[in-house]
Design a protein around this motif. Sequence first.
Motif, short mmCIF file in Angstrom:
data_model
loop_
_atom_site.label_atom_id
_atom_site.label_comp_id
_atom_site.label_asym_id
_atom_site.label_seq_id
_atom_site.Cartn_x
_atom_site.Cartn_y
_atom_site.Cartn_z
N MET A 1 0.83 -1.21 0.00
CA MET A 1 0.00 0.00 0.00
C MET A 1 0.86 1.26 0.00
N PHE A 2 1.98 1.18 0.73
CA PHE A 2 2.84 2.34 0.79
C PHE A 2 3.33 2.73 -0.61
N VAL A 3 3.76 1.73 -1.38
CA VAL A 3 4.27 2.01 -2.72
C VAL A 3 3.17 2.61 -3.59
N MET A 4 1.96 2.04 -3.52
CA MET A 4 0.86 2.53 -4.35
C MET A 4 0.54 3.99 -4.00
N TYR A 5 0.42 4.30 -2.68
CA TYR A 5 0.11 5.67 -2.28
C TYR A 5 1.23 6.63 -2.66
N ALA A 6 2.49 6.19 -2.45
CA ALA A 6 3.62 7.06 -2.73
C ALA A 6 3.73 7.38 -4.21
N VAL A 7 3.59 6.34 -5.04
CA VAL A 7 3.66 6.57 -6.48
C VAL A 7 2.51 7.46 -6.94
N ALA A 8 1.31 7.22 -6.43
CA ALA A 8 0.16 8.04 -6.79
C ALA A 8 0.37 9.48 -6.35
N GLY A 9 0.90 9.67 -5.14
CA GLY A 9 1.13 11.02 -4.63
C GLY A 9 2.14 11.79 -5.45
N MET A 10 3.27 11.16 -5.77
CA MET A 10 4.30 11.85 -6.55
C MET A 10 3.81 12.14 -7.96
N THR A 11 3.09 11.17 -8.55
CA THR A 11 2.56 11.40 -9.90
C THR A 11 1.58 12.56 -9.91
N ALA A 12 0.70 12.59 -8.90
CA ALA A 12 -0.28 13.67 -8.82
C ALA A 12 0.41 15.02 -8.66
N ALA A 13 1.48 15.07 -7.86
CA ALA A 13 2.19 16.34 -7.65
C ALA A 13 2.83 16.83 -8.95
N VAL A 14 3.44 15.92 -9.69
CA VAL A 14 4.09 16.31 -10.95
C VAL A 14 3.05 16.80 -11.95
N VAL A 15 1.95 16.05 -12.08
CA VAL A 15 0.91 16.43 -13.05
C VAL A 15 0.26 17.76 -12.63
N ALA A 16 0.12 17.98 -11.32
CA ALA A 16 -0.45 19.24 -10.84
C ALA A 16 0.40 20.43 -11.26
N LEU A 17 1.71 20.30 -11.10
CA LEU A 17 2.62 21.39 -11.50
C LEU A 17 2.56 21.63 -13.00
N LEU A 18 2.54 20.55 -13.78
CA LEU A 18 2.48 20.70 -15.23
C LEU A 18 1.16 21.34 -15.66
N THR A 19 0.07 21.00 -14.95
CA THR A 19 -1.25 21.54 -15.31
C THR A 19 -1.34 23.02 -15.02
N VAL A 20 -0.85 23.43 -13.84
CA VAL A 20 -0.93 24.84 -13.46
C VAL A 20 -0.12 25.72 -14.40
N ARG A 21 0.93 25.15 -15.00
CA ARG A 21 1.75 25.92 -15.94
C ARG A 21 0.95 26.37 -17.15
N HIS A 22 -0.19 25.72 -17.42
CA HIS A 22 -1.03 26.07 -18.57
C HIS A 22 -2.20 26.97 -18.18
N ARG A 23 -2.09 27.64 -17.02
CA ARG A 23 -3.21 28.45 -16.54
C ARG A 23 -3.52 29.64 -17.46
N ARG A 24 -2.54 30.08 -18.23
CA ARG A 24 -2.79 31.19 -19.15
C ARG A 24 -3.56 30.76 -20.38
N LEU A 25 -3.56 29.48 -20.65
CA LEU A 25 -4.29 28.96 -21.80
C LEU A 25 -5.74 28.69 -21.48
N THR A 26 -6.03 28.28 -20.26
CA THR A 26 -7.40 27.99 -19.87
C THR A 26 -7.55 28.15 -18.36
N GLU A 27 -8.65 28.75 -17.94
CA GLU A 27 -8.87 28.93 -16.51
C GLU A 27 -9.27 27.62 -15.83
N LEU A 28 -9.51 26.56 -16.60
CA LEU A 28 -9.79 25.25 -16.00
C LEU A 28 -8.53 24.61 -15.44
#
Length: 506
Positions: A1-28
């Motif tokens: 469970m630790f590995v699953m949560y950790a991998v999911a958490g790090m993946t979510a953090a990376v994708v969150a940063l990449l998504t926010v970088r596109h805030r000028r393209l769309t307010e979503l």
Amino acid sequence: MFVMYAVAGMTAAVVALLTVRHRRLTELAVPLGVILGGAAIWSMSQALAVVAPTRGQALFFSYAIFPGVAMVVAGYFWRSALSAGRLRTRKRRLLLLLVHPVLLMTAVVSDPWHHAFFRGFDIAGDGSLVLSPGPLYWLHTAYSYALMTVGTVLVVRAMRRAVRGQRRLYLWFLTGGSAPVVGNLVTLFADVDAQRFDLTPVLFLVTGLVWSVAERVGVNREREPVAYAQVIAALTDAVMVLDPKGRFLDVNPAAAGLLAALHPESRGDVIGRQWQEIAGRHFAARFTGAIQSTVTGPDGAVYDVRVVHMRSADGTCPGTVVVVRDITELERLRAELTDQAVRDGLTGVYNRRHLTAVLDEAVAGPDLSVVLIDVDHFKIVNDRYGHAVGDQVLVRVAEELAGAVRETDTVARYGGEEFVVVLPGTDALTAADRADRWRARCAAVAVDTPLGPLTVTFSAGVAELSAGDRPDDLLRHADEALYRAKRAGRDRVVVANGADCKQYSV
């Protein structure tokens, strides 16, 4: 469970940063980044709670889950409302989304003293921590599901109104959002012990990835779905929705600006207030009940007002839509074109068509006279000085006549070098006396030419309306008098009965 949560958490953090970088393209992008950031905090806290060496540390990381939970719930509603077009003109309402996270954090931080969020905890057979939910936990859960349900309803309603090309994006939105809901319900109710194995943050990561991929691979080429509320907000026409009692239910930005001008104290904040209170009783009464009307505002602006009564399936009227368009400039142009249509292009006085309309109306009144004027020796002017000078002569004569008549009189170009002046409420002798003053006034005007200053005179025939006369008869009598003035030597005024007003030599 630790590995699953950790991998999911790090993946979510990376994708969150990449998504926010596109805030000028769309307010979503920002609310999606909040969701993924919350999922990252949630997953990482779960992972650390699983491997915490002491009960105190495990309890701390269990509490640390809830900032992420609050971010996920708020981000879901925020993105739902934006997708449905419900927050574009009400961004200040985003502040209300902070109420739940603040209260949740207060409850979590103070829980060791009141134990209303978690009543206690047990140790499972594998040594993991199992928490017992308290009343504040269930209140938080109910609020979270209610807020997410409202967001989902907004999306469903927007999907029903959307054009076909936009509906696929809404379907992907709903598909991605359903996964963590199912996972959380399983965690909450399938088995009490399952609370130490929470699929929800992992499935919220799936949600974020589905939404992100759906937008990037071109499920819909538009950056954002277009909702009716966004379309109405973009209109320059003022759109107002009133309930059956005349209270404002909604207004677009153009309407808020118009209403702020009509009622400065309101500053455009009119929701819930009476229409007549804001627009003024006199202004509102001008089109109350009318389907379409033209209204002049207190500042002189002209508005086209259209009223549409909405109808429900049962035949009742749930409200009224009022659309107001500022047509001040259009009315000015229309008046200008109307005036140009009745004006002579060279001299600026009225044309023969307008003269006919004026005479048709004027013959119904008492004491009507007309003066028919002809510029003397105009052919010689054109032959000697040229047509450009001839045009200048006509313009100057027209200006002198227009400047000498009353507001009720009409000066028109009859054709060529001839003018007609219509004098309502004037008998023939008075008209002849006035025409003779005009004759002297025009004779004193000089037009500059290459051959030196040029002065001209005119001859005039005056006729008074007799019983049974029509406009054609009146003009014919004036023309006969003009003919006699020319035969008598020009530069004179003759009344239709044959008597000269005054005699002048050329």
